[in-house]
Design a protein around this motif. Structure first.
Motif: not given
Length: 386
Positions: A164-166, A209-211, A216-217, A244-245
């Protein structure tokens, strides 16, 4: 001797008269809330919820009229001490109610402790308020930042997400909510691969958002609220990431914002201590009363304001309406069981709600109940010495 007795009798009568007047005088409630800027709508909902409960009691709590004093805190921590002192020193309020922004609330808690003024926090989740800054005169009717972060972490781990990313604003509410999320998500077998943040109240999300797209988490956890939440959810969908995410959030991502977010928010899963369609007589009656009074739908902020008034009512009832008995009022608020629209909750020793956390799904303009994420979740109150 006769003269002295006459004078003493007169002084006693004057004292009794003053005491009776003080007992009959309105209780001064200082509302320090955001009435402008990103969180303005939240401040208004909290005030409306608080006043609705008082109105339902015939305009009095424990037989005492309520007089309101208002200060716009502008969600600006640099002005917080001056603003709270307007209410404490200039207006000499008996009770402080505020606020939304955690940084502002921390200053309010310090001022309340220094002046021994009763403080009820109807939103700001700063962990320190029921942690190192906890006090017998301070309670919260909302949540700690840790709670919705933690419950969302539990849900995302249970759903099988591993990476996950936060993303959040770089301030107390954001960082503490993310910490709660990370604690539960990693305890459940997940891994946070990156924390993204930007200064409050910046809403330029494109680079972040680009990062997310590049990394791709499995899923993203977000904490935003108010106008910032509206723009983030719209931008996330516009970038195509929602396809997708999966995006999850603390409930503030979609509370009071669904109408403005429109199609972008549909299907979003969040966790919070309230859901719009909780089918209980208490919630149904509350929502009907709120809609009739204000020609608007209630949200979690209105519930928290309503419950702040319920806590004050419990404290005043224990003191038989005597606002001078601050120790009695504070102790009763800490021991209260609140019959809330969110469901009954108790208070922790540190003064924070021990409450069920719900999984909600955004459908139309409602955050609909799906399940209980965590039952009776208590904040750990780290650093509280009461």
């Amino acid at each position: 001797m006769t003269t002295w007795l006459k004078l003493s009798s007169a002084a006693l009568a004057a004292g009794l008269s003053l005491g009776a007047h003080a007992q009959g005088a309105p209780i001064k409630v200082g509302l320090m809330l955001p009435y402008s800027g990103t969180y303005a709508s939240l401040g208004n909902m909290i005030e409306n919820g608080f006043k609705l409960y008082v109105q339902e009691q015939g305009g009095k709590l424990a037989g005492r009229e309520i007089q309101y004093f208002k200060v716009d805190d502008e969600s600006d921590p640099s002005k917080a001490t001056d603003n709270v002192n307007k209410l404490i020193k200039r207006d000499q309020v008996d009770v402080l109610v505020g606020t939304v922004h955690s940084g502002v609330a921390l200053a309010m808690a310090k001022a309340a402790k220094d002046s021994n003024t009763l403080l009820i926090v109807p939103n700001a989740g700063a962990d320190a308020i029921t942690g190192p800054l906890c006090g017998s005169n301070i309670v919260r009717s909302s949540f700690s930042n840790w709670q919705p972060g933690y419950s969302t972490g539990v849900v995302m781990a249970q759903r099988g997400h591993k990476r996950a990313m936060t993303i959040t604003w770089n301030y107390a509410a954001g960082s503490e909510t993310v910490k709660g999320f990370t604690e539960a998500f990693e305890k459940g077998g997940g891994k946070v691969i990156k924390d993204l943040n930007l200064p409050f109240p910046n809403v330029e999300f494109q680079a972040l958002l680009t990062e997310i797209a590049a990394q791709k988490p499995d899923a993203v956890f977000a904490f935003f609220a108010g106008g910032g939440a509206v723009k983030f959810v719209k931008d996330y969908a516009a970038a195509g990431l929602n396809k997708t995410i999966p995006l999850y959030g603390s409930g503030f991502l979609t509370d009071g914002t669904l109408e403005a977010q429109g199609a972008s928010a549909q299907g979003l899963m969040t966790t919070l201590h309230y859901a719009d369609n909780l089918e209980t007589p208490r919630n149904n009656a509350f929502r009907k009363s709120f809609a009739l009074t204000y020609k608007a739908n209630a949200d979690v902020y209105a519930v928290q304001g309503y419950d702040a008034a319920q806590l004050l009512s419990a404290g005043l009832a224990a003191a038989k309406g005597d606002i001078g008995k601050k120790d009695v009022i504070g102790a009763a608020m800490h021991k209260a069981t609140v019959d809330s629209p969110r469901g009954k909750f108790t208070m922790s020793a540190a003064g924070n709600p021990v409450q069920d956390m719900y999984v909600r799904e955004a459908k139309g303009v409602n955050n609909e109940f799906r399940s209980v994420a965590v039952k009776a979740l208590a904040d750990p109150a780290r650093g509280c010495k009461l």
